[in-house]
Enzyme design. Structure first.
Site, PDB file in Angstrom:
ATOM      1  N   MET A   1       0.843  -1.199   0.000  1.00  0.00           N
ATOM      2  CA  MET A   1       0.000   0.000   0.000  1.00  0.00           C
ATOM      3  C   MET A   1       0.873   1.243   0.000  1.00  0.00           C
ATOM      4  O   MET A   1       1.718   1.392   0.878  1.00  0.00           O
ATOM      5  CB  MET A   1      -0.892   0.002   1.240  1.00  0.00           C
ATOM      6  N   CYS A   2       0.727   2.076  -0.968  1.00  0.00           N
ATOM      7  CA  CYS A   2       1.464   3.332  -1.042  1.00  0.00           C
ATOM      8  C   CYS A   2       0.527   4.376  -1.639  1.00  0.00           C
ATOM      9  O   CYS A   2      -0.474   4.053  -2.263  1.00  0.00           O
ATOM     10  CB  CYS A   2       2.680   3.225  -1.949  1.00  0.00           C
ATOM     11  N   GLY A   3       0.878   5.620  -1.460  1.00  0.00           N
ATOM     12  CA  GLY A   3       0.089   6.695  -2.045  1.00  0.00           C
ATOM     13  C   GLY A   3       0.874   7.386  -3.138  1.00  0.00           C
ATOM     14  O   GLY A   3       2.082   7.611  -3.002  1.00  0.00           O
ATOM     15  N   ARG A  30      -1.862   5.758   3.681  1.00  0.00           N
ATOM     16  CA  ARG A  30      -1.241   4.886   2.675  1.00  0.00           C
ATOM     17  C   ARG A  30       0.259   4.754   2.882  1.00  0.00           C
ATOM     18  O   ARG A  30       0.942   4.117   2.069  1.00  0.00           O
ATOM     19  CB  ARG A  30      -1.539   5.409   1.267  1.00  0.00           C
TER      20      ARG A  30
END
Lengths: 351, 505
Positions: A1-3, A30
């Protein structure tokens, strides 16, 4: 999960970094504080013809590696200007590695026969990265990357990105699980003018990495995303593929669809560049001096939302980032898996 | 004295006469045994009727298990003969071999079905990765999985000249086993199965029977070996690819020998040699003494086939395999098949089988690494063979750098082979490695093709499951993907050559 967030002003209107800082800040969930970063285009107009090489020195300002690297740069390039990248330690990031930037052009006599200035610059980047304790964070013209360990808003404050004005920005909020959270491993990843922020995990990394090594690209930053910028550079700059074809190579149609379309070119591209397929979940925003690309894996395993407001394009993992910057949008859509959104600055200008 | 040196058979059938129905006339086991191990002895019953009782001779059983499988009453099982030595160093194998060589059997000991040596099986020490929280696994039942692969030379970059490629719907081909070693029915079954699945089989060095050419040529790889059996322009043009056999894993540096008694009229016609003559393939090609000579042959074949089909070179996995592969790629080969020391064959000298060559896992990893270091990996496809036992071996070989694999022993096993290791005798009880009338007919082409298709289907599904568990839906993303492997119980040097990290790293 990353933004991930991208802002592309196709009319080249410049904005400062505080704008994107807010867009990535609200995607706090995130990330986990182990990586944040920004890439900005149009920030060095006074050196726009020189490669802006941002280098991170692991050992601090008195490290021996600095002299070694600078000697190397002196041998290989004309260094027009160099300076420390100013940083502003905060309570959340009291210290970090030592950063310098160099505005250079490869010396003509140092460019091997059959290679051009860009090739020479890539070789220089790879050589520095392989020396250890010094890593090239960005190497494009009139652009730069600022990244490190921390939440993105803290990284923004550490580098004071609001002091930079650019027409295209991308930002990343990292939640690492497969590789360490270290300064070099934060996003964006770059080569020349290409910069990538990525949400996901590249399961084809081992294949991609070994394929790239054949062409002089060495992945030294311990994070799978590094390959995407190199693949894109190899395909578009070295092999001369169009952006559309390069995107097809990275996230191709299924064989059966290619056969149904009776598309010989696609068939050949996939046969030739099988090891450049990017597999696994990914949502990326890739920027280059001519524009940007938004691309999902072909199974659409990561969220990416795109929007347009006049001549400004947005891309983000979360619609809230876009709505925060521009509550009203002209268009808003989620690209399909494997279907590239190609934003071309030059074309917009011509139109 | 001679009698004392009689070798002791390691196995024999034991018949449970309380279950056996010989009194009602069942003699199936004796008819099925092609080795003369089970004979029929007349026995007079109390009522005066004479029946034939199956009796084990205790001389020639190789544990092919045909009698066990065929007995309708489950009255037979194979037992090991009691150990004749408990010595820890002088094991029964070594003692038995010396007895054999000291007896009238003399000479070089031959065995079939490849190495049984104790060398490490690296495949078993490599573990796949699996998806957890950061990358979702893919369910092959719901999502498309792509295991199609192409073999052949690729241009260095877009826009350059392209070359003919082989399209494989599964990354598995059937390895070379010649007509003569196998009978025509088995060849046809291989051809039929590969045509229906969308892959290739390899004729081996014994020629390509004319009855199969038109129907199955598009799924056939023909071989040119040192004996040049059956090689003609028509033969070269009849197939989808041509393979030059330099060596094979079961017997590196050793030629082939089909005994004259196996050279029946159809084999004589196909191989273009007289009926009953020994078919000898010398160890060296007598026109290839250097890499330059090999290059000439590669281009001679390309000329003959008008550059329409890829040319493959098959070599045994040997000590300097990476450098050899690099040379072959530069000599113009489009595909290189590397055959590990566990490759099977009809007959190999025992000492060669157990002591010559190297494991395919190390060979393929070293070759792939070298080609990549030299930037010429695109010029050639690598095919791994020699000891591939299951679908996970296929995928591990691909992760180590292979484009596809050859399997041959699994083909025999799928058709019933019981690993008795006596293929070269021509008495195969399953009708696979024999041309003897009465035995060869035991192969039904349609049933055999069905079995082979089942095998390919099953392995393909397993490969898709394995890939799905790793979140990968295109086999191109597995090729050379050593990141998806970890070693368990391997030393640093082994890990370095394989190019994988140890588990936990």
């Amino acid at each position: 999960m990353c933004g991930i967030v991208g802002i592309i002003n196709t009319d080249r209107t410049k904005i400062d970094g505080s704008y994107i800082r807010e867009a990535i800040r609200i995607q706090n969930e995130r990330g986990n504080g182990l990586g944040g970063g920004f890439a900005a285009y149009g920030i060095y107009p006074e050196h726009k013809d020189n490669y802006a090489v941002h280098i991170m020195y692991q050992g601090g300002r008195h490290s021996d590696i600095i002299k070694k690297i600078e000697n190397f740069l002196e041998q290989k390039t004309k260094v027009h200007h160099s300076e420390e990248i100013p940083v502003y330690p905060t309570s959340t990031i009291p210290s970090g590695p030592y950063f310098k930037r160099y505005f250079v052009n490869p010396l003509k006599e140092q460019i091997p026969v059959g290679k051009n200035e860009d090739d020479a610059m890539v070789d220089i980047v790879m050589s520095i990265n392989r020396m250890g304790d010094a890593y090239v964070i960005s190497s494009g013209k009139d652009m730069g990357v600022f990244k490190g360990v921390g939440f993105p808003e803290d990284i923004a404050d550490f580098f004071r990105i609001q002091d930079y004005k650019g027409y295209m920005w991308i930002a990343h909020n990292r939640f690492p699980t497969n590789t360490p959270g270290w300064w070099g491993g934060a996003h964006p990843f770059t080569i020349l003018d290409k910069a990538v922020v990525h949400n996901g995990e590249i399961t084809s990394y081992g294949t991609n990495k070994r394929w790239l090594e054949m062409f002089g690209y060495f992945c030294m930053l311990q994070t799978d995303t590094e390959v995407i910028s190199y693949i894109f550079d190899k395909l578009t700059r070295k092999d001369g593929l169009s952006i559309e074809d390069a995107c097809f190579v990275m996230a191709p149609s299924l064989w059966e669809d290619i056969e149904y379309e009776n598309a010989d070119k696609k068939m050949l591209l996939r046969q030739l560049y099988g090891q450049a397929i990017v597999n696994g979940p990914f949502g990326i925003v890739l920027t280059h001096s001519g524009g940007a690309i938004v691309l999902n894996d072909r199974n659409k395993l990561r969220p990416v939302v795109c929007a347009r407001v006049g001549s400004t394009y947005y891309a983000s993992s979360e619609e809230c980032s876009i709505r925060l910057l521009s509550p009203k949008v002209d268009e808003l859509w989620s690209p399909k898996g494997g279907e590239a959104v190609i934003i071309n600055i030059a074309k917009e200008e011509a139109a | 004295m001679k009698n004392n040196w009689k070798t002791i058979p390691p196995f024999h059938p034991e018949i449970d006469y309380s279950r056996c129905d010989y009194k009602n006339g069942c003699t199936l086991c004796a008819h099925e045994c092609s080795w003369g191990e089970i004979a029929l002895k007349p026995e007079k019953l109390d009522n005066g009727t004479v029946v034939y009782k199956p009796v084990a001779n205790l001389t020639s059983c190789g544990s092919c298990q045909r009698c066990v499988k065929m007995c309708p009453y489950n009255a037979i099982h194979i037992v090991n003969s009691p150990m004749y030595t408990s010595h820890g160093y002088w094991t029964p194998d070594y003692v038995g071999n010396i007895w054999k060589q000291a007896s009238s059997e003399g000479g070089v000991l031959l065995v079939g079905n490849g190495a049984t040596g104790p060398q490490r099986r690296y495949f078993d020490h490599l573990m796949f990765d699996a998806c957890q929280v950061t990358n979702p696994s893919i369910d092959p039942l719901r999502e498309p999985m792509e295991i199609r692969t192409y073999l052949g030379r690729r241009p260095a970059q877009w826009g350059e000249e392209t070359f003919p490629l082989l399209k494989l719907e599964v990354p598995i081909m059937f390895g070379a086993m010649s007509f003569g070693a196998l009978n025509l029915r088995v060849h046809e079954a291989e051809a039929k199965a590969t045509k229906e699945i969308g892959t290739y089989w390899n004729t081996g060095e014994g020629g390509f029977h004319k009855s199969l050419r038109e129907k199955y040529g598009a799924n056939t790889i023909v071989q040119v070996a040192s004996g040049r059996f059956g090689v003609s322009e028509d033969y070269l043009k009849s197939a989808a690819a041509v393979e030059i056999k330099i060596g094979q894993g079961a017997k590196p540096g050793i030629g082939g020998h089909l005994p004259g008694e196996k050279v029946t009229p159809p084999i004589s016609q196909t191989r273009m040699i007289p009926v009953g003559s020994d078919a000898l393939s010398p160890a060296p090609h007598h026109d290839i003494y250097s890499i330059e000579d090999l290059r000439q042959l590669i281009y001679a074949i390309k000329e003959a086939t008008e550059y329409k089909v890829p040319v493959s070179v098959k070599i045994a996995a040997v000590h300097n395999v990476a450098a050899i592969v690099s040379g072959i790629a530069r000599a113009g080969a489009d595909i290189i098949a590397i055959d590990g020391f566990r490759g099977g064959t009809g007959a190999t000298p025992l000492q060669i089988r157990q002591n010559t060559g190297i494991p395919i896992e190390l060979a393929i990893a070293a070759a792939d690494e070298r080609l990549r270091q030299e930037g010429i990996r695109n010029q050639v496809s690598l095919v791994a063979s020699g000891g591939i036992q299951c679908s996970s071996d296929v995928l591990k070989a691909i992760c180590l750098g292979a484009d596809a694999v050859y399997v041959a022993t699994p083909v025999l096993i799928a058709l019933g082979c019981g690993m008795c290791q006596r293929c070269f005798t021509g008495k195969c009880a399953y009708g696979i490695t024999t041309n003897k009338p009465g035995l060869a007919e035991r192969i039904d082409v349609d049933e055999a093709a069905w079995a082979l298709k089942n095998l390919l289907h099953a392995w393909a599904e397993e490969i898709e499951e394995l890939m799905g568990s790793m979140g990968i839906n295109a086999i191109e993303a597995m090729r050379g993907n050593r990141d998806r492997l970890r070693g368990v119980g391997l030393n640093e040097e082994e890990l370095r050559i394989l190019g994988v990290k140890h588990a936990g790293a």
